[in-house]
Design an enzyme around this catalytic site. Structure first.
Site, PDB file in Angstrom:
ATOM      1  N   GLY A 271      -9.925  -8.748  -6.478  1.00 29.52           N
ATOM      2  CA  GLY A 271      -9.090  -8.071  -6.338  1.00 29.52           C
ATOM      3  C   GLY A 271      -8.071  -7.732  -4.537  1.00 29.52           C
ATOM      4  O   GLY A 271      -9.104  -6.904  -4.526  1.00 29.52           O
ATOM      5  N   GLY A 273      -7.056  -3.887  -2.874  1.00 31.10           N
ATOM      6  CA  GLY A 273      -6.897  -3.112  -3.222  1.00 31.10           C
ATOM      7  C   GLY A 273      -8.256  -1.854  -2.793  1.00 31.10           C
ATOM      8  O   GLY A 273      -8.688  -2.609  -2.424  1.00 31.10           O
ATOM      9  N   ASN A 274      -7.495  -0.961  -2.960  1.00 26.78           N
ATOM     10  CA  ASN A 274      -8.665   0.285  -3.093  1.00 26.78           C
ATOM     11  C   ASN A 274      -9.491   0.512  -3.342  1.00 26.78           C
ATOM     12  O   ASN A 274     -10.872   0.495  -2.625  1.00 26.78           O
ATOM     13  CB  ASN A 274      -8.003   1.860  -2.485  1.00 26.78           C
ATOM     14  CG  ASN A 274      -7.117   1.515  -1.303  1.00 26.78           C
ATOM     15  OD1 ASN A 274      -7.237   1.428  -0.009  1.00 26.78           O
ATOM     16  ND2 ASN A 274      -5.198   2.148  -1.887  1.00 26.78           N
ATOM     17  N   GLU A 296     -10.401 -15.348  -3.469  1.00 24.63           N
ATOM     18  CA  GLU A 296      -8.612 -15.543  -3.063  1.00 24.63           C
ATOM     19  C   GLU A 296      -9.264 -14.817  -1.863  1.00 24.63           C
ATOM     20  O   GLU A 296      -8.692 -15.579  -0.659  1.00 24.63           O
ATOM     21  CB  GLU A 296      -7.987 -14.717  -3.561  1.00 24.63           C
ATOM     22  CG  GLU A 296      -7.430 -15.429  -4.671  1.00 24.63           C
ATOM     23  CD  GLU A 296      -6.357 -14.290  -5.218  1.00 24.63           C
ATOM     24  OE1 GLU A 296      -5.678 -15.236  -6.256  1.00 24.63           O
ATOM     25  OE2 GLU A 296      -5.891 -13.798  -4.313  1.00 24.63           O
ATOM     26  N   ILE A 366      -1.402  -2.352 -14.416  1.00 21.17           N
ATOM     27  CA  ILE A 366      -0.730  -1.700 -14.060  1.00 21.17           C
ATOM     28  C   ILE A 366      -1.132  -0.946 -15.173  1.00 21.17           C
ATOM     29  O   ILE A 366      -0.588   0.114 -15.253  1.00 21.17           O
ATOM     30  CB  ILE A 366       0.912  -2.290 -14.189  1.00 21.17           C
ATOM     31  CG1 ILE A 366       0.685  -2.661 -12.640  1.00 21.17           C
ATOM     32  CG2 ILE A 366       1.838  -1.009 -14.735  1.00 21.17           C
ATOM     33  CD1 ILE A 366       2.132  -3.076 -12.389  1.00 21.17           C
ATOM     34  N   ASN A 386       4.566  -6.720  -7.713  1.00 15.06           N
ATOM     35  CA  ASN A 386       4.145  -7.992  -7.433  1.00 15.06           C
ATOM     36  C   ASN A 386       3.792  -9.863  -7.455  1.00 15.06           C
ATOM     37  O   ASN A 386       4.887  -9.853  -7.298  1.00 15.06           O
ATOM     38  CB  ASN A 386       2.575  -7.794  -6.839  1.00 15.06           C
ATOM     39  CG  ASN A 386       2.175  -6.370  -6.264  1.00 15.06           C
ATOM     40  OD1 ASN A 386       3.241  -6.573  -4.979  1.00 15.06           O
ATOM     41  ND2 ASN A 386       1.091  -5.827  -6.123  1.00 15.06           N
ATOM     42  N   GLY A 390      -3.815 -14.665  -8.151  1.00 15.21           N
ATOM     43  CA  GLY A 390      -4.718 -15.211  -8.967  1.00 15.21           C
ATOM     44  C   GLY A 390      -5.544 -14.468 -10.313  1.00 15.21           C
ATOM     45  O   GLY A 390      -6.686 -15.118 -10.775  1.00 15.21           O
ATOM     46  N   LYS A 410       1.565   8.173 -11.582  1.00 13.68           N
ATOM     47  CA  LYS A 410       2.694   9.520 -10.698  1.00 13.68           C
ATOM     48  C   LYS A 410       2.256  10.817 -11.424  1.00 13.68           C
ATOM     49  O   LYS A 410       3.008  11.421 -11.909  1.00 13.68           O
ATOM     50  CB  LYS A 410       3.754   8.885 -11.555  1.00 13.68           C
ATOM     51  CG  LYS A 410       4.196   7.668 -11.706  1.00 13.68           C
ATOM     52  CD  LYS A 410       5.030   6.838  -9.892  1.00 13.68           C
ATOM     53  CE  LYS A 410       5.491   5.631  -9.834  1.00 13.68           C
ATOM     54  NZ  LYS A 410       5.108   5.315  -8.003  1.00 13.68           N
TER      55      LYS A 410
HETATM   56  N1  COA Z   1       4.299   2.950 -14.072  1.00  9.93           N
HETATM   57  C1  COA Z   1       4.285   3.177 -13.629  1.00  9.93           C
HETATM   58  N2  COA Z   1       4.023   2.527 -11.683  1.00  9.93           N
HETATM   59  C2  COA Z   1       2.414   2.349 -11.951  1.00  9.93           C
HETATM   60  C3  COA Z   1       2.047   2.193 -13.342  1.00  9.93           C
HETATM   61  C4  COA Z   1       2.281   2.118 -13.918  1.00  9.93           C
HETATM   62  N3  COA Z   1       1.831   2.077 -15.347  1.00  9.93           N
HETATM   63  N4  COA Z   1       0.315   2.289 -13.192  1.00  9.93           N
HETATM   64  C5  COA Z   1       0.674   2.170 -11.161  1.00  9.93           C
HETATM   65  N5  COA Z   1       1.971   2.046 -11.047  1.00  9.93           N
HETATM   66  C6  COA Z   1       2.684   2.066  -9.020  1.00  9.93           C
HETATM   67  C7  COA Z   1       1.364   3.431  -9.032  1.00  9.93           C
HETATM   68  O1  COA Z   1       2.140   4.597  -8.636  1.00  9.93           O
HETATM   69  C8  COA Z   1       1.829   2.817  -7.467  1.00  9.93           C
HETATM   70  O2  COA Z   1       3.239   3.871  -7.053  1.00  9.93           O
HETATM   71  P1  COA Z   1       3.130   3.906  -5.685  1.00  9.93           P
HETATM   72  O3  COA Z   1       2.922   2.202  -4.408  1.00  9.93           O
HETATM   73  O4  COA Z   1       4.293   3.611  -5.481  1.00  9.93           O
HETATM   74  O5  COA Z   1       2.363   4.835  -4.791  1.00  9.93           O
HETATM   75  C9  COA Z   1       1.380   1.138  -7.501  1.00  9.93           C
HETATM   76  O6  COA Z   1       2.018   0.815  -8.707  1.00  9.93           O
HETATM   77  C10 COA Z   1       0.115   0.849  -7.150  1.00  9.93           C
HETATM   78  O7  COA Z   1      -0.513   1.480  -7.578  1.00  9.93           O
HETATM   79  P2  COA Z   1      -2.234   1.650  -7.186  1.00  9.93           P
HETATM   80  O8  COA Z   1      -2.616   2.947  -8.706  1.00  9.93           O
HETATM   81  O9  COA Z   1      -2.352   2.213  -6.486  1.00  9.93           O
HETATM   82  O10 COA Z   1      -3.033  -0.065  -7.214  1.00  9.93           O
HETATM   83  P3  COA Z   1      -2.389  -0.917  -6.515  1.00  9.93           P
HETATM   84  O11 COA Z   1      -2.684  -0.902  -5.364  1.00  9.93           O
HETATM   85  O12 COA Z   1      -4.572  -1.786  -7.126  1.00  9.93           O
HETATM   86  O13 COA Z   1      -2.335  -1.995  -7.577  1.00  9.93           O
HETATM   87  C11 COA Z   1      -1.271  -3.873  -9.058  1.00  9.93           C
HETATM   88  C12 COA Z   1      -1.945  -2.467  -9.022  1.00  9.93           C
HETATM   89  C13 COA Z   1      -1.859  -4.065 -10.711  1.00  9.93           C
HETATM   90  C14 COA Z   1       0.306  -3.419  -8.768  1.00  9.93           C
HETATM   91  C15 COA Z   1      -1.864  -4.529  -8.096  1.00  9.93           C
HETATM   92  O14 COA Z   1      -3.800  -4.742  -8.763  1.00  9.93           O
HETATM   93  C16 COA Z   1      -1.261  -6.121  -8.508  1.00  9.93           C
HETATM   94  O15 COA Z   1      -0.855  -6.694  -7.820  1.00  9.93           O
HETATM   95  N6  COA Z   1      -2.260  -6.790  -9.595  1.00  9.93           N
HETATM   96  C17 COA Z   1      -1.687  -8.109  -9.484  1.00  9.93           C
HETATM   97  C18 COA Z   1      -2.189  -9.440  -8.524  1.00  9.93           C
HETATM   98  C19 COA Z   1      -3.147  -9.552  -8.951  1.00  9.93           C
HETATM   99  O16 COA Z   1      -4.551  -8.627  -9.404  1.00  9.93           O
HETATM  100  N7  COA Z   1      -4.539 -10.513  -7.652  1.00  9.93           N
HETATM  101  C20 COA Z   1      -5.467 -10.538  -7.544  1.00  9.93           C
HETATM  102  C21 COA Z   1      -5.954 -11.728  -7.292  1.00  9.93           C
HETATM  103  S1  COA Z   1      -5.863 -11.331  -4.804  1.00  9.93           S
END
Ligand code: COA
Length: 504
Positions: A271, A273-274, A296, A366, A386, A390, A410
């Site tokens: 996926g 992301g960092n 993807e 999440i 988001n 995929g 947070k």
């Molecule tokens: N409750 C509330 N907020 C939460 C949380 C939780 N349990 N877990 C993470 N967050 C927030 C973080 O604080 C962060 O917020 P900010 O943008 O205000 O700083 C944000 O969600 C993103 O979290 P982060 O830890 O930086 O993870 P990420 O950028 O790797 O994103 C997903 C994690 C799950 C949101 C992301 O992977 C996603 O959209 N996944 C679904 C789509 C996917 O998996 N695609 C894969 C094929 S490309």
């Protein structure tokens, strides 16, 4: 570069017009298919011109002008952002990550349909989404015969071109001309019961054409642009993502020793992301050679792996590069051309192929619960982040489905491991491995009660471990079902506590 070299078809060159003139051709109330996947290959000019038109119409007190927008995946501020800002989007699908769009969705001003990305074209072909009236597609060029050179993503463009009555093309001269030949557009898909096996048995297999076929009579406008993709910078891997990467790499080494993975691993899906990028960096620093990717998006980490030889081939539907990544790609495109294949997303994410190839799927989460159910999309059960993207295509059908996250969010107020997830995207049946900076939970072959111990002890943050174990023990001894113990009146109390007190 002259427009003759990018628009080699004289008949279509005659349809060149400004973005503003093309935007005038879009009526209100229609379904519009747009190109774009993870910030790559989206139209850069027409959406902005349409937003400007809507802004003026709104200011003059006209009825609301709104359209429904279907894309490949997320786009950029120049598309989702500008149109959401003028309240121009009625319904959006299948994935977005734009802050203004997100706000409109979560305040009930915009409908959003969150769909597995492999399934979108099937939905469109089956008529589940209604009629597609018009498509706006970015391409890298138009050939003499009117066929199209795709740009930095393929996404759903093949389907949109076939389904739409009318097409507006954006020809972006900023896209590298040497993208020509890198794509593989497959014209063998069909609806059931007429489907045939998709003959990919290795990520490097090509089964289609390098060009998109496009009926010339559908093209109502051609707009020339010269603008870069979104190209979001990556953060350098921090301590948390480095630790997560380390746990995954140790796991791979163990699986190789046990004879459960070959030394070239299996095709990787990662996926964006960092954290996934840090895993890729870790793989690149390790002893691995000749890995493959069936994924993807191609991100910076994958370019580095292709250059070093860690990765032999990458199959994807789009790029998702930082500004440094795109410069590296542009400067060394000859090195990457033969190693990267861009396919339409119904093939890049195809369940049949993910299962056949035995993909190792790595995606973000999440929250996860004690039994391994995963929420990838909803903050506190109600607010869309988001979309599923995929992740489900690969997680359910892959050989190994790995989900990664920091153990808290947070500043430690939220535990990523909760008694019960507030929304389920991936059920316990689809989740094999969960990894946080605390450690890795290998859930394969475990019962729910065994999984609870593995997840609490290995993945939860120590600050939340006692409360999770206390919940589990009380549920176990509550006199209710002991297969998946829960205290239903308390199961979502952690979320309620965060919403009311700012701390789980
Ligand atoms: N409750 C509330 N907020 C939460 C949380 C939780 N349990 N877990 C993470 N967050 C927030 C973080 O604080 C962060 O917020 P900010 O943008 O205000 O700083 C944000 O969600 C993103 O979290 P982060 O830890 O930086 O993870 P990420 O950028 O790797 O994103 C997903 C994690 C799950 C949101 C992301 O992977 C996603 O959209 N996944 C679904 C789509 C996917 O998996 N695609 C894969 C094929 S490309």
């Amino acid at each position: 570069m002259s427009s003759e070299s990018r628009i080699r078809c004289a008949a279509l060159r005659a349809r060149v017009m400004s973005a503003a003139a093309a935007a005038e051709l879009i009526p209100a109330g229609i379904n519009v298919g747009m190109s774009g996947f993870t910030g790559a290959g989206y139209p850069k000019a027409v959406p902005g011109a349409l937003a400007e038109r809507i802004r003026k119409l709104n200011a003059a007190g006209n009825d609301p002008f709104r359209i429904s927008i279907w894309t490949g995946a997320s786009t950029a501020p120049e598309l989702d952002g500008v149109l959401a800002e003028v309240d121009g989007i009625d319904m959006r699908l299948p994935f977005q990550s734009d802050p203004i769009c997100r706000d409109r969705i979560n305040t009930g001003k915009m409908d959003y349909v969150d769909i597995h990305l492999s399934e979108v074209s099937q939905y469109a072909w089956s008529g589940f989404l209604g009629k597609m009236d018009l498509a706006v597609i970015e391409v890298a060029g138009i050939r003499e015969d009117g066929s199209l050179i795709p740009s930095s993503s393929v996404g759903n463009n093949k389907t949109w071109i076939e389904q739409a009555d009318k097409i507006i093309l954006e020809v972006n001269s900023k896209q590298n001309a040497k993208l020509e030949g890198m794509h593989d557009v497959y014209y063998g898909t069909a609806l059931p019961p007429n489907r045939k096996p998709i003959m990919i048995t290795d990520p490097s297999d090509r089964i289609g054409e390098p060009y998109l076929a496009c009926p010339m009579d559908k093209v109502i406008a051609v707009v020339e642009t010269s603008a870069a993709d979104r190209n979001t910078p990556f953060k350098a891997p921090d301590e948390t993502s480095r630790k997560i990467a380390e746990h995954i790499l140790n796991f791979f080494h163990r699986e190789i020793e046990l004879g459960r993975l070959p030394k070239e691993l299996l095709p990787i899906q990662s996926g964006v992301g960092n954290i996934p990028n840090a895993v890729l960096e870790g793989l690149d620093a390790g002893p691995f050679k000749n890995l493959t990717a069936f994924t993807e998006v191609i991100q910076d980490g994958m370019l580095k792996m292709l250059k070093s030889g860690t990765l032999a081939t990458a199959s994807a539907t789009a790029f998702s590069l930082s500004p440094e990544g795109i410069a590296e790609f542009d400067n060394n495109i000859d090195l990457y051309r033969d190693k990267i294949i861009l396919r339409q997303q119904d093939i890049s994410n195809h369940p049949e192929l993910a299962r056949r190839l035995g993909v190792i799927a790595m995606n973000g989460l999440i929250e996860a619960d004690l039994y391994g159910n995963i929420n990838s999309t909803h903050i506190m059960g109600t607010r869309m982040m988001n979309g599923i993207g995929g992740s489900g295509d690969f997680a359910r059908n892959g050989y190994l489905s790995i989900f990664v996250s920091p153990s808290t969010a947070k500043n430690g107020a939220i535990s990523a491991i909760v008694p019960m997830v507030s929304h389920v995207d991936h059920t316990e049946h689809d989740v094999k491995i969960i990894v946080t900076e605390q450690g890795l939970a290998d859930l394969r072959g475990l019962s729910p009660r065994q999984r609870a111990h593995e997840i609490i002890n290995n993945c939860a943050h120590p600050d939340f471990r006692p409360a999770l174990m206390d919940y589990y023990e009380r549920a176990l001894h509550s006199g209710r079902g002991m297969h998946t113990p829960h205290l239903l009146e308390e199961a979502l109390s952690w979320h309620v506590r965060y919403e009311t007190q700012g701390q789980m």
